[in-house]
Design an enzyme around this catalytic site. Structure first.
Site, mmCIF file in Angstrom:
data_model
loop_
_atom_site.group_PDB
_atom_site.id
_atom_site.type_symbol
_atom_site.label_atom_id
_atom_site.label_comp_id
_atom_site.label_asym_id
_atom_site.label_seq_id
_atom_site.Cartn_x
_atom_site.Cartn_y
_atom_site.Cartn_z
ATOM 1 N N ALA A 41 -4.454 10.688 2.604
ATOM 2 C CA ALA A 41 -5.865 11.368 2.222
ATOM 3 C C ALA A 41 -6.064 10.365 0.824
ATOM 4 O O ALA A 41 -5.156 9.877 0.301
ATOM 5 C CB ALA A 41 -5.683 12.784 1.735
ATOM 6 N N CYS A 69 2.869 2.615 -2.547
ATOM 7 C CA CYS A 69 4.025 2.399 -3.300
ATOM 8 C C CYS A 69 3.806 2.620 -4.810
ATOM 9 O O CYS A 69 4.522 2.101 -5.559
ATOM 10 C CB CYS A 69 4.781 0.895 -3.060
ATOM 11 S SG CYS A 69 5.199 0.832 -1.318
ATOM 12 N N SER A 127 0.836 -1.196 0.017
ATOM 13 C CA SER A 127 -0.029 -0.070 0.063
ATOM 14 C C SER A 127 0.806 1.362 -0.050
ATOM 15 O O SER A 127 1.813 1.229 0.761
ATOM 16 C CB SER A 127 -0.908 0.226 1.094
ATOM 17 O OG SER A 127 -1.470 -1.156 1.297
HETATM 18 C C1 OXD Z 1 -4.346 -0.128 0.953
HETATM 19 C C2 OXD Z 1 -5.664 0.271 0.085
HETATM 20 O O1 OXD Z 1 -4.002 -0.994 0.646
HETATM 21 O O2 OXD Z 1 -6.382 1.220 0.596
HETATM 22 O O3 OXD Z 1 -4.313 0.457 2.286
HETATM 23 O O4 OXD Z 1 -5.551 -0.194 -0.947
HETATM 24 MN MN MN Z 2 -4.373 -1.737 -1.535
#
Ligand code: OXD
Ligand code: MN
Length: 658
Positions: A407, A293, A291
């Site tokens: 956000a 990246c 998440s």
């Molecule tokens: C996460 C997403 O992986 O919101 O946090 O996709």
């Molecule tokens: Mn995700």
């Protein structure tokens, strides 16, 4: 191990609704005529019992059965505004939602798998015993929705009818959560029974934010009941904690793939996108990254965007790898999103015509702003912690950013210019030729490396490490992130790894259909690679070149250098792609910094992974064999050529490109 329907069904136990008769009696008492009529269309008994159970548990003031009609969608949006879960922004169909300042991301410390005694879960996950979860649900969720509306929604995780699509119930007291579900998932009300029949099961999600006060946050919980495919979420609002159709049900899908669909299906934390190559051919990619990246950005670099977060993969009868996006919208991070790096997303959110829910950005005069937009930010406004002004600090004297680093914007995919809706909605999925694995890796892996075999590809996925991001509350440092899916793997990692080896090594793939597996890393820095500059060695726009080289390689059109960690691209091929695709000079020195093997870093990485996986149970021996072999080959290279081996030397060692 995964045993469905094992142990007490908590929803039934706490609500006392166990039979069809009890459910019918409750509906007669609690639903008005219109909603009862809508619910009557759903005949699946188990679903009716679950819905009645949720109503009895939450005890709301009213129940709204969402039939997916435009009127129902409008009702949900209206209630979100009336109840102040969202506020209207200047742009039509744009709203802002704020989560509590302390709940700006996934609450990993309060997220648990519900397990039966003796059941093992991933060492990277938290578990709670069924009895303890039951006590929590009874003590904290009974009557949590008093005085509130309850929305009952029916969604499909994937194009309706696709082999890997699974229907789900989202039952929540939050209009914002339902509104988000309406943007992110396909409504399947009209075909729910049929889809449950086809898939053989459905997921149940029950959520209530309760009074949504900061003082309740310590009691917030996200529970996933693996055996009953049911989630419970309380005292929170952030969609990653509440809209459990997303990550909660992804976890169940991972479980099903790992234990019940071995060598058939996988459920991954991956984007899906297509690239148009020479002659107009389309090649599809599915790529994993933790998440925060860059999955969304990468997905939108393609010419045929399909999805930015999740992928359900399967091997089709014809021996190809197929992928669907369980979602139809994006819940994307809105930091460093600007016209240059994310033109499609910018158009969708900055120009009229799209529905958008903004969350936790800065709002001034009805206009949302965020960091890294390339636009001028106002000096004052309202943000995730209330009033904000330039220079405002928190209680520790730290500056408060204008918008939170996690956000988000919630946007339908159809608003994204390069979305290929026709293919994304095709139940046959898109044929995937390239799998990529990425992390925020400053110093070790080159920008691209293609595995020499499916097994080595699985090991690239297993070996992802990444810097922590703002997507999880209170998490810092560099961490192992196997397959970028670790936060969503319920069972032991060894079981998941075994399923990966079996899937990618499967004989069911045709020669043409078997994908290549590759590592992809945009985060190498000058500092770590002997550069004279500062920060990242590359730019966001280089991604197009990396994907295009992989596209050519997957079709056997470019040669590569074989090394102990996999195949590396040749300089000349990259240079011409840089020139042709993004009109950028690509100096040899940059190539050398990016593609030299930094042997000590690579060996340290292998040692770290070996040690960590050795502590785990039942990890397939194949992983260690591959690590050992790679380490031996790397040490032999170092012996001969020193600690940093440039690609020219690697090419010579390999006896030429292949
Ligand atoms: C996460 C997403 O992986 O919101 O946090 O996709
Ligand atoms: Mn995700």
């Amino acid at each position: 191990m995964l045993e469905l329907r094992k142990g007490v069904n908590i929803l039934q136990e706490v609500s006392g609704i166990r039979t069809a008769e009890q459910a019918e009696k409750l509906f007669a008492e609690r639903l008005d005529e219109a909603n009862r009529a809508k619910l009557d269309r759903i005949r699946n008994e188990e679903a009716r019992i679950a819905i009645a159970g949720a109503i009895a548990l939450v005890d709301p003031e009213s129940v709204f059965v969402h039939d997916g009609s435009p009127e129902a969608r409008a009702h949900v949006r209206r209630v979100a505004l009336e109840r102040k879960e969202e506020e209207q922004l200047k742009m039509p169909d744009h709203t802002i939602h704020f989560d509590l300042p302390e709940e700006q991301a996934r609450i990993v410390d309060r997220t648990f798998y519900i397990v039966n005694p003796d059941e093992k879960v991933s060492v990277l996950a938290k578990k709670i015993l069924r009895d303890d979860a039951l006590a929590y649900v009874r003590d904290y969720m009974k009557g949590i929705g008093k005085g509130m509306p309850l929305f009952v929604g029916f969604y499909s995780r994937g194009p309706i009818g696709a082999k890997a699509a699974i229907p789900a119930l989202e039952i929540t007291t939050s209009a914002y959560v339902t509104h988000s579900a309406d943007i992110l998932y396909r409504n399947v009300y009209a075909r729910f029974d049929e889809e449950v029949e086809r898939a053989g099961l459905f997921f149940t999600n029950v959520h209530s934010q309760g009074p949504n006060r900061p003082e309740d946050l310590p009691n917030a919980r996200v529970f996933m009941d693996r055996s009953w495919l049911t989630t419970f979420s309380t005292y929170c609002t952030y969609a990653g904690n509440t809209l459990l159709l997303k990550k909660g049900n992804h976890r169940f899908a991972v479980d099903l793939a790992t234990y019940l669909k071995v060598e058939e299906e996988l459920s991954e934390h991956m984007f899906i996108t297509g690239m148009t190559g020479p002659g107009g051919r389309k090649t599809f990619f599915a790529g994993a990254a933790p998440s925060g990246c860059g999955k969304t950005t990468t997905a939108m670099v393609g010419t045929d965007f399909i999805g930015d977060d999740l992928a359900q993969l399967w091997i089709a009868e014809d021996g190809t790898l197929r992928a669907i996006n369980p979602e139809q919208g994006i819940f994307g991070i809105i930091k460093d999103v600007n016209r240059e790096s994310d033109p499609y997303l910018m158009k969708a959110i900055r120009e009229p015509g799209s529905e958008v829910i903004w969350s936790n950005v800065l709002v001034a005069d009805g206009v949302p702003y965020w960091e890294g937009s390339g636009e001028e930010l106002p000096e004052r406004g309202i943000n995730f912690q209330g009033e904000w002004w330039k220079g405002k600090t928190d209680e520790n004297g730290k500056p408060i950013p204008p918008s939170h680093p996690n956000a988000r914007v919630t946007v339908p995919c159809t608003s994204i210019g390069n979305y290929n809706e026709q293919l994304a909605e095709d139940p046959a999925g898109v044929p995937v030729k390239v799998i990529t694995y990425s992390g925020r890796d400053a110093d070790t892996m080159p920008p691209i490396v293609v595995a020499r075999s499916p097994e080595e590809g699985v090991v690239i996925g297993a070996s992802i490490v990444s810097q922590a991001t703002a997507t999880e509350v209170g998490v810092t440092g560099v961490r192992r992130q196997p397959w970028a899916n670790a936060p969503f793997i319920p069972g032991p990692l060894g079981d998941y790894m075994n399923a990966q080896f079996k899937f990618f090594g499967s004989k069911k793939f045709s020669n043409e259909g078997r994908p290549i597996l590759a590592g992809l890393n945009y985060f190498l820095t000058h500092e770590a690679r002997g550069g004279s500059g500062k920060g990242l060695l590359g730019e966001k726009r280089d991604v197009r070149v990396w994907l295009s080289w992989l596209e050519r390689f997957a079709h056997g059109e470019v040669k590569a250098i074989e090394t102990p960690i996999g195949f590396l691209p040749l300089y000349e091929d990259l240079r011409s792609l840089f020139a042709e695709l993004i009109d950028k000079d690509y100096p040899r020195e940059l190539y050398d910094m990016q593609f030299s093997l930094y042997i000590d870093n690579l060996v340290a990485r292998i040692d770290l992974q070996t040690e960590a996986f050795r502590k785990d149970e039942n990890i397939p021996e194949l992983l260690f064999e591959i690590y050992d072999r790679q380490k031996k080959e790397l040490l032999a290279l170092r012996e001969k050529h020193g600690a940093v081996v440039p690609p020219a030397t690697l090419l010579e060692e390999a006896g030429g490109a292949r």
